[in-house]
Design an enzyme around this catalytic site. Structure first.
Site, mmCIF file in Angstrom:
data_model
loop_
_atom_site.group_PDB
_atom_site.id
_atom_site.type_symbol
_atom_site.label_atom_id
_atom_site.label_comp_id
_atom_site.label_asym_id
_atom_site.label_seq_id
_atom_site.Cartn_x
_atom_site.Cartn_y
_atom_site.Cartn_z
ATOM 1 N N GLU A 46 0.870 -1.179 0.000
ATOM 2 C CA GLU A 46 0.000 0.000 0.000
ATOM 3 C C GLU A 46 0.900 1.220 0.000
ATOM 4 O OE1 GLU A 46 -2.597 0.311 3.391
ATOM 5 O OE2 GLU A 46 -3.495 -1.637 2.979
ATOM 6 N N ASP A 56 -5.770 9.148 10.678
ATOM 7 C CA ASP A 56 -4.421 8.713 11.000
ATOM 8 C C ASP A 56 -3.907 9.261 12.316
ATOM 9 O OD1 ASP A 56 -3.484 7.018 8.789
ATOM 10 O OD2 ASP A 56 -3.934 8.783 7.568
#
Lengths: 268, 393
Positions: A49, A60
């Site tokens: 990824e 995040d």
């Protein structure tokens, strides 16, 4: 069949689960990204990824936030990213997934962005802030280009929703292991174990189930494989390693860490 | 657009959120729909708005300002007189009561200028709820009085040091907290932004402003003016007047000028995009990265705007204009000297626009300006500005 589908088929024949690694493009610079990718491949990672930085990464934790800031400050741009992907694609056939936020794709236009990404060698997309309700234009654009759309589910996602999301997903289904953002170190929770079992039962082999968020060690990987996931996703742990390693040692360090994780993906 | 079921105002709005938040948003919508027309809930909210917050607020005819400008009659909707000093309490009381119905024990909020943080801390203290507030580090410095106020009200304030260290980053951090503590925590969003149902819910709680204006004016005003950051006081002012033929003007922060790049005028200079759970106009670069914004007023320093405003702009129902920092300071001083009112710098944007349009209107015409907050929190910023920009004032 997509590169991601093929990879899962290949692994299942070998009785192995997938190790998926996440790194942030351009963190701390492009050279480091290339070295990291080499290390990941050498270390036996099955799928990569590639994060593309967004100014406001609200799903995040601090590690990926910081990596995004550094990458953007270093001048990471979409065209440069596609060039980098092309470079990687020349060397390897490993499935490459782009992980970023909705606005990056929306701003260019889903069809245009996805078409350019496909041309560069990207196989699928993960957008943590894309909910299924808002996804029809995005999903249609990806399907037209035969690109995989990986949606996330969470331990609190209802069964009805999981089925709806699984139906719209291809490649694999991404189960977020914990209530929280990326990079939170934590023991494996009972609710996660239950969620994995429920999801596996619900999708009934129609799509692989990967688990990510908070997974950082070979022990974690081993436990999740034992519980029965099809893929384990490790991200922030790689970024921590990248942060403290000089670029000339990066390939080797990343490779040996990846190997230690990959070893645990064989089903005994 | 009474209640957009899919959360869309035309193409704007929606819910672009991490999956973990979906059950929380669904629960919120379920409770909101259940209670928004509930007699007892409305009675309870009305009680707090009247007895605690000080509603209805006066509609004050600013005679001296009107005379000085020499045009249309200017009325001020005095939201600055509310408990806490801003319109924010209308929304925080509503949402805090809803959070209680939902049996949530912990409340989180973001704040820019600190007015929403203070209003949240007040409502939650009054209703016995624990509050924690995220505030951009830069804002904790320029609005430190409000940080003290929140602390005194028993509320923890977390300075956010990521990104531009302003309101947008405070929202990011509050969302991260919500994702992490989704089961126990209620996110009390302060403006008409974010994923559905927040923009609708905040609009509804703020609509008391426009409803009172309608009752207090003998005839519907020719023009209403309000400042727009996220746009909660503006939508609360406009929405009840939507069916009339009143001219509506939203005023954004032009900062150092629209051409300078240092501004927060999202509707005047932005493009469509997705941020904080909504599709709306945004200030972004050509790659889709969100730009850093500037405004002398922390409360307008935001690169997005409520999705209903984006819709109203495209429908041309509301005109969106902007005022520069310099114009805002002038308006601030003019209101202070003519009427003895220190407006919040946010609200001074609306005053600046009123000064511009009143001149061009007839004396028989009327303007209502929503004075969304008082300016005590801003005196240091104003002083600092005046010291750096010594002119003949």
């Amino acid at each position: 069949m997509s590169r991601i589908d093929k990879k899962f088929e290949e692994l299942s024949l070998k009785n192995e689960k997938a190790l998926i690694a996440y790194i942030m493009t351009g963190y701390p610079n492009e050279k480091a990204t290339l070295a990291s990718v080499k290390g990941l491949i050498k270390g036996g990672v099955d799928i990569i990824e590639l994060g593309f930085p967004f100014s406001d990464p609200l799903a995040d934790g601090p590690i990926i936030q910081n990596a995004s800031t550094v990458s953007l400050a270093g001048g990471t741009k979409i065209d440069g990213f596609f060039k980098l992907v092309k470079k990687i694609r020349k060397e390897t056939d490993i499935p490459l997934i782009l992980m970023t936020y909705t606005n990056i794709l929306y701003h260019k236009g889903y069809p245009k962005f996805i078409s350019e990404a496909k041309k560069a060698g990207i196989d699928g997309f993960i957008l943590p802030d894309m909910s299924i309700e808002e996804s029809s234009n995005y999903v249609n654009a990806a399907k037209t280009k035969k690109e995989d759309v990986i949606f996330m589910i969470s331990p609190n996602t209802s069964k009805k929703r999981i089925q709806k999301i699984a139906k719209a997903s291809s490649g694999f289904l991404y189960l977020v292991a914990i209530y929280g953002t990326t990079g939170m170190k934590t023991e494996i929770k009972n609710y996660t174990v239950k969620a994995i079992r429920d999801v596996k039962k619900l999708v009934n082999g129609k799509i692989p189930v990967g688990v990510g968020f908070g997974i950082s060690s070979p022990q974690d990987v081993k436990k999740y494989v034992k519980i029965g996931v099809d893929a384990v996703i490790v991200g922030s742990a790689f970024l921590r390693l990248i942060e403290k390693t000089p670029t000339n040692k990066l390939e080797q360090k990343i490779s040996s860490f990846a190997k230690s994780l990959k070893r645990q993906t064989k089903v005994s | 657009m009474r209640y957009p079921k899919d959360g869309r105002f035309g193409e704007f709005g929606g819910k672009y959120i991490p999956e973990t938040l979906v059950p929380a948003i669904e629960e919120l919508e379920e409770y909101y729909l259940k209670f928004k027309n509930d007699k007892n809930f409305k009675k309870e909210l009305d009680y707090y708005l009247r007895e605690y917050a000080g509603r209805p607020t006066p509609l004050y005819f600013a005679k001296n300002l009107t005379q000085k400008i020499g045009g249309a009659k200017i009325y001020l909707k005095r939201e600055d007189l509310l408990h806490g000093g801003a319109h924010k309490i209308n929304n925080t009381l509503g949402q805090a009561l809803l959070a209680k119905k939902m049996k949530k024990k912990r409340i989180i909020a973001e704040t820019g200028a600190g007015q929403h943080g203070v209003a949240t801390a007040m409502a939650c203290a009054a209703l016995g709820l624990k509050t924690e507030v995220y505030m951009g580090y830069k804002d904790t410095i320029r609005q430190k009085l409000n940080v003290f106020r929140m602390n005194l009200l028993g509320c923890k304030v977390y300075p956010v040091k990521s990104g531009s260290q302003t309101l947008k980053d405070a929202i990011n951090e509050a969302i991260r907290d919500w994702i992490t503590n989704v089961k126990t925590t209620y996110y009390l969003l302060g403006s008409a932004v974010g994923p559905h149902p927040y923009p609708v819910m905040v609009r509804d709680f703020q609509s008391i402003i426009g409803k009172e204006i309608k009752q207090q004016m003998k005839k519907i005003p020719d023009t209403v003016i309000a400042c727009v950051g996220g746009g909660s006081n503006a939508i609360g002012t406009f929405y009840p007047l939507m069916d009339t033929d009143t001219e509506m003007i939203g005023v954004e922060a032009a900062g150092k000028g629209l051409k300078s790049g240092h501004h927060s005028a999202t509707l005047s200079a932005g493009s469509k995009g997705v941020l904080h759970g909504m599709m709306t106009y945004l200030l972004q670069d050509k790659e889709g990265q969100i730009k850093e914004t500037h405004s002398i007023s922390a409360g307008l320093d935001y690169p997005g705007v409520g999705p209903e405003h984006s819709y109203l702009k495209d429908e041309k129902r509301v005109k969106y204009r902007s005022a520069t920092d310099a114009e805002v300071i002038d308006a601030f001083l003019m209101l202070a000297r003519t009427e003895g009112i220190l407006p919040a710098l946010e609200s001074a944007h609306a005053i600046a626009e009123a000064i511009k349009v009143a001149k061009k209107m007839k004396k028989s015409e009327s303007i209502v300006v929503t004075l969304s907050g008082r300016g005590d929190k801003d005196v240091e910023v104003v002083q600092d500005y005046l010291e750096k920009n010594v002119k003949n004032r």
